[in-house]
Scaffold this motif. Sequence first.
Motif, PDB file in Angstrom:
ATOM      1  N   UNK A   1       0.842  -1.196   0.000  1.00 41.82           N
ATOM      2  CA  UNK A   1       0.000   0.000   0.000  1.00 41.82           C
ATOM      3  C   UNK A   1       0.883   1.255   0.000  1.00 41.82           C
ATOM      4  N   UNK A   2       1.953   1.206   0.765  1.00 37.05           N
ATOM      5  CA  UNK A   2       2.892   2.329   0.795  1.00 37.05           C
ATOM      6  C   UNK A   2       3.581   2.492  -0.558  1.00 37.05           C
ATOM      7  N   UNK A   3       3.995   1.369  -1.134  1.00 34.56           N
ATOM      8  CA  UNK A   3       4.676   1.428  -2.431  1.00 34.56           C
ATOM      9  C   UNK A   3       3.798   2.095  -3.486  1.00 34.56           C
TER      10      UNK A   3
ATOM     11  N   UNK B   1      -4.353  -4.692   5.344  1.00 33.94           N
ATOM     12  CA  UNK B   1      -4.228  -3.260   5.590  1.00 33.94           C
ATOM     13  C   UNK B   1      -5.228  -2.465   4.757  1.00 33.94           C
TER      14      UNK B   1
ATOM     15  N   UNK C   1       5.209  -3.086  -6.190  1.00 35.89           N
ATOM     16  CA  UNK C   1       4.166  -2.117  -6.562  1.00 35.89           C
ATOM     17  C   UNK C   1       4.671  -0.675  -6.535  1.00 35.89           C
ATOM     18  N   UNK C   2       5.968  -0.517  -6.363  1.00 35.96           N
ATOM     19  CA  UNK C   2       6.476   0.827  -6.132  1.00 35.96           C
ATOM     20  C   UNK C   2       6.351   1.716  -7.354  1.00 35.96           C
TER      21      UNK C   2
ATOM     22  N   UNK D   1       0.639  12.032  -5.599  1.00 37.51           N
ATOM     23  CA  UNK D   1       2.020  12.036  -5.111  1.00 37.51           C
ATOM     24  C   UNK D   1       2.593  13.446  -5.143  1.00 37.51           C
TER      25      UNK D   1
ATOM     26  N   UNK E   1       9.721   9.828   3.351  1.00 33.16           N
ATOM     27  CA  UNK E   1       9.218   8.524   3.783  1.00 33.16           C
ATOM     28  C   UNK E   1       8.034   8.708   4.721  1.00 33.16           C
TER      29      UNK E   1
ATOM     30  N   UNK F   1       5.329  11.460   6.081  1.00 29.01           N
ATOM     31  CA  UNK F   1       4.792  12.776   5.738  1.00 29.01           C
ATOM     32  C   UNK F   1       4.250  13.479   6.956  1.00 29.01           C
TER      33      UNK F   1
ATOM     34  N   UNK G   1      -9.434   8.878   5.084  1.00 31.85           N
ATOM     35  CA  UNK G   1      -9.038   7.590   5.620  1.00 31.85           C
ATOM     36  C   UNK G   1      -7.774   7.092   4.932  1.00 31.85           C
ATOM     37  N   UNK G   2      -7.714   7.267   3.605  1.00 29.37           N
ATOM     38  CA  UNK G   2      -6.574   6.713   2.882  1.00 29.37           C
ATOM     39  C   UNK G   2      -5.270   7.327   3.369  1.00 29.37           C
TER      40      UNK G   2
ATOM     41  N   UNK H   1      -4.181   5.726   6.539  1.00 31.08           N
ATOM     42  CA  UNK H   1      -3.620   4.395   6.328  1.00 31.08           C
ATOM     43  C   UNK H   1      -2.166   4.462   5.889  1.00 31.08           C
ATOM     44  N   UNK H   2      -1.685   5.675   5.645  1.00 38.15           N
ATOM     45  CA  UNK H   2      -0.297   5.843   5.231  1.00 38.15           C
ATOM     46  C   UNK H   2       0.594   6.299   6.385  1.00 38.15           C
ATOM     47  N   UNK H   3       0.096   6.134   7.599  1.00 38.66           N
ATOM     48  CA  UNK H   3       0.890   6.549   8.751  1.00 38.66           C
ATOM     49  C   UNK H   3       1.759   5.397   9.227  1.00 38.66           C
ATOM     50  N   UNK H   4       3.022   5.636   9.337  1.00 37.40           N
ATOM     51  CA  UNK H   4       3.902   4.626   9.926  1.00 37.40           C
ATOM     52  C   UNK H   4       5.052   5.384  10.572  1.00 37.40           C
TER      53      UNK H   4
END
Lengths: 214, 828
Positions: free
Chosen positions: A43-45, A83, B458-459, B483, B721, B723, B731-732, B735-738
Motif C-alpha cells: 500500500x505504501x509502495x 491493511x 508495486x512501487x 504524489x 518517507x 509525511x 481515511x486513505x 492508512x499511510x501513517x507509519x
Amino acid sequence: MIKSSFKFYWEDTLLEMLPSRALFLPGAKELLICDIHLGKAEYFQQNGIPLTNNTDENNFARIEKLVKKYNPDKLIILGDLFHSKYSISKTLQKKVEDLPELLNTNVELVLGNHDIGCNIKNLKILDFKKIKNIIFSHEPINFKSNKNLNICGHYHPKVYLKNNGDKLSLRCFAMDTNKNILFLPAFGDLTGGYHCKKSFKKWIIVSEEQIIEI
Amino acid sequence: MKNITKNNKQNNLISKIKKFFSTNGWEPLPFQIESWKAFLNGENGIIQVPTGCGKTYAALMGPLSQIEDPKNNKSVNILLITPLKALSRDLKNSIQSAALHFNKEITVEIRNGDTTPYEKKKQLAKPPNILITTPESLSLLLSNKESNNLFKELSSIIIDEWHELMGSKRGNQCELSLSWLRGNIKNLQIWAMSATIGNIDEAARAIVGMSAIKPKIISTNIQKEIEIISVLPEEETTFPWSGHLGIRSHSSLLKILDKNKSTLLFTNTRNQSERWYQCLKFFLPEMEDKIALHHGSLDKEDRKRVEEGVKDGLIKWVVCTSSLDLGVDFQPVDQIVQIGSAKNLARLIQRAGRSAHRPGGKSKIIFMPTNSLELLEISAMRRIIKSGISEEIRLPELSYDVLLQHLITLACGNGFNPIIEKERIKNCWSYRNLKEQDWNWCLDFLEYGGKCLKAYPKYKKIVKEESENNNENFKYFIKDKSLIRMHKFNIGTITSDKFVNVKYMKGKSLGNLEENFASKLNPGDTFYFAGKMLQFVRIRDMILYVKKSTKKSSLIPAWVGGQMAISDLLCESLRKEIDICNELENYKYLNPELNSLRPILMKQKVLSNIPKKHEFLIEIYKTKDLSNLFVFTLDGKFVNEGIAFLWALRLAKLKQSTFSITANDFGFSLTTSEDYDFSIIKKEADYFLDNKKLEEDLEKAINFSELKKRRFKNIAQISGLVNQNNPTKTKSSSQLQISSSLFYDVFTKYEEGHLLIKQSHQEVKEYQLENKRISRSLKRLKNLKMLLNEIKTPTPFAFPLLVERLKNTLSNEPIEKRVEKLIKKYSD
C-alpha cells in the motif's frame, strides 16, 4: 518479573498472554491474534513510499511457528488481517486462502475496519464472537455488565518507558480494569501503536520470549 | 572602447544610487560603494557586515539600478531569499521605497506560506520585478511547471542572513535550488549577505558553486558597539542557583526594565517562555494586557496578533523564543533581554542588534542568567568581542535526505535529466564529494524504491519519459497527481515531533502541543499553555480539547529539541576566563560579572580548586549512599556527554558498576550507589584519556542504534518517507501513517547499505557525539595536569550538575523543595 507467558482466569476460563503477541485459551484450544495488516508495505509502495514487503513473509512465518507450538483447534484473528482492500496482490490473496490448509486448523476472522471490502475465501467471517462471558471483537464494545470481559484489537497498545536519557516504546497487552476490556497487541511487524493510559494494567512484551507485568 | 562605455554606464548607475542616498540624507559607506561596483562589474560574492549596518542597501542597489523596463518584464528580475517569513514584510517596505527612486513602476511582491493562492496565481501570470521568498517557498516554486517561465529572465539572486541558513539543512536546500537556477539561467549573479563569521570563504563558495571563479568577499571593519548589561544577583551568595530557579531573581530584572519601552525577552525554550510569561503577569498585574507570549507552537493567528499589537504600541513586552529571532518587522525595539545562556556569541549579537537598526547605532542587551555560572560566559563573550574573532558556522555535508527531496521536487515540476542534474549538484559545495555509486543509489531509490527490486513490486514514484527524437535525452517525472500534492505539502527541512492541535471546546485554536505530553494527560488535569491555565477535556482525532480553568497547576509542557551546547570558540574563551578567575584576588575589579561571582569563586577555591590554564579539575564527593564524580572539561555539553559515556564504560571495564550520567557545558558527573573508588582515574589517566579505541568504545558505550533512530526520524521526514502534513485528512491518508522507527527497523533488517541509514549514523557521529570534538578534547586533557580533589561538600562548580541530576530522578517532592533542602545543607 520477566516470564515466558502470563496466565489469568476470567471466571473459570484460563487465558494465557504470550510474548509472541498472541493470546491462548488452553481450555477451548483457541489461539487469538489481531491487527496483522498484511499488504501494508505494498500500500505504501503504491503511494510512492518505498517500504519492502519482506515483512509479510515474516508475519506468515510467525503465525506458522505459533500454530506449530500450541497446536490449536482454531486460530481466531481479531480484525485487520489486511491493511487495505487496494493492496492485496494475487500472491497475498492466495497465501491467505491457503492458510487453513497450511496450518491444518480452522481460521476465523472477526472483521476489522481495515478488512472492509476485502474478498476473503476459506476463512469463517464473523462480526464478533462470544464464548461464555467473554466477548471477542475488533473494536471495543461498551457494555454495562461487569461480569463480561471484552477482548479486542484495534488499538495496537504500546507502553512508553523513560528515564535519564533513555526511552523505549514497547508493545503490550493492556487491560482497562474499569470497563473490563483487554486490548491485544498488534501482531503485524509493520504496525506502530498508541501509548495507552496510565490507569491501564499492562503486560509488556520485552522480546519474542519475554513478557513482564507492570 | 567598449570598456569605456561600460564604465560610463557603471558610473551613471552609481551616481544614481548615490543620489538616492543623499535625498534621504544618508552618506554611503565605503563597503556599500564597493558592493555596488562589484555587482555592476558582473561579480558574485558575499557581503559580510554586522546586523543593522545597511547591508540590504549594499546588496540591493546594484541589481535595482539595472531594471530598465519594469513594466514589460517577462519574468522575475530579482529574487530575494530570506530565512524567515517575518523578515519579508520589512524587506518589502525598504526595497519599495528604494525602488521608487529608480522607477515608480518596479513591483515588489512576497511569496511564502502566508501568501494566498489567488496572489500566487497572479504572480505566475504576471511576475513582479522583485520576488521575496523563503528557501521552502522557492523549492515549492521549482516543483511547479511554471518555474521555467517565472525565472526565464532572472538576472540576480540575493540571499539575506545566509549565516542563519547555513547552519542547518535549510542551507543545503538553498544550495540545491540555486544549482538548478544557475543551470537554467545564463549570466545569473548571486550575492549573499551574512553576519561576521569565521569561515566566510566557505560561505561564499556555497553560494556561487564550486566551478565559479573566486567569489568577491566584501567586509568592513565596522565594529558595532554592543553593550551587555548583566542582571546580577541581589544578595551576595556563595552558591550558584541553577536552572529555572533563575526566575526567583525576577525582581532584579523588573527593576531595570522600563514598562513603557517596547521589549523582547528572549528565552531558550518554549517551556521557559511560558514560565516567564506567567511570572511577569503575576508580578505586574497592571501590565496584564501589555505583555504577550510568542513561540513557534502557538497558533499562527495569535502570533500575528502579537506582532501587530507590538507594532501599534498596544503590547509593550513580548516573551519569546527564537521564533522572533531574526528581523522582527515591528521595529524599533527599545529593550532586548536574553534569559539564560545564548550559547554562542553570534546569537547574542544578533539579538542585541534588534535594539539598534541604524548604521552606527549602539546595540544593547540585558542578560538575565538562569545559573550564576552563566555570568562567566558573558565575561568570556566580552573578551571575544574585544578580540574581534568570530565563530565558524558549518554547513552540513552530503545530506542525502535533502538531495532526495530536491530531486522529487524537480520531478514534480519540469523533470530532470540525471546526467545534467548530477553535474549541477556536484557543483554545490556540500555535495562536491558525492560519489557516483551513492548518486546511483538515490536514483534507484526514487525509481524502484530500492536496490532489491523483488522487495518493491508495486512501487512507483519517478518515471522516465523519453523525448521524441532522442532516446538518450530522457527526463524523470512524477505523473501521479496525488504524489505531487503530497510532496508539495511536505517540502522543507524543518521537521518536528508529532503534534496535536489544542482547541477550546467552542472551537478556537490555541496552538500545538507535542503528542507525548498530551498522551500523559488525564481528563480534568490542568496545565499551563499559551499563557493560559487550561483544563484537559478530551482528545479526539489529534485535537486536544480544553476549557479555561482557575485551578492552579505547575504543569507546563516541555518541548523536545532546542538543546544546544555552547560553541567551540566560547568554550575556549570560557577556559581562559576560569584561568583568570584564579588571580581574582589580585584584581580589585575586572567586570561586573566576575565581580559578582567573586564570593562563589572564592568558595570554589577554598573547597577545591579553580583549574589554571594547564590544569584539569576532577572532584570526588561521597555521601552515605552515593559516590559522585565531577569532571570539568569546559568543553560544551555534547562533548561532556560523550566523554561521560566513554568513562562510564572504561570504569566498568575495570570494576563493574552502573552509573547515572549528567552533563552540562561545564562538565559532567557520574553517580553510582556503591562505594566506588574513583581515584583510579588518576592512576590510570592514560587509559581514560586514550584516543585510540575511541570510536569503537563510544559505539559500545552508548545505545548507538537508539541515537541513530532518533536522527533517522528527521531524515525520514525530509526524504519523504514519513509525511508530516497530509493535504487531505481522509481515511486513505491515515492508512499511510507509519513511524520512522519502523522504517528504520525494516531497512536495517532487509536492506544492507541503505544510504539513509548510513546518513543517520554519520549524523550521530558528527553532530551529536561529535567524535572529532571528543577526540580533540581528550588530546587536550592529556596534556593538562590532573587535579583530583576529594571534597567534603559539593563545590559551586559541581552544584549545577547535582541539581540537574535531581531533576532527572524520580521523587514526589517538587524540585524547588529539594533544592532548597540541598542549599540548606550546603550552606551549613
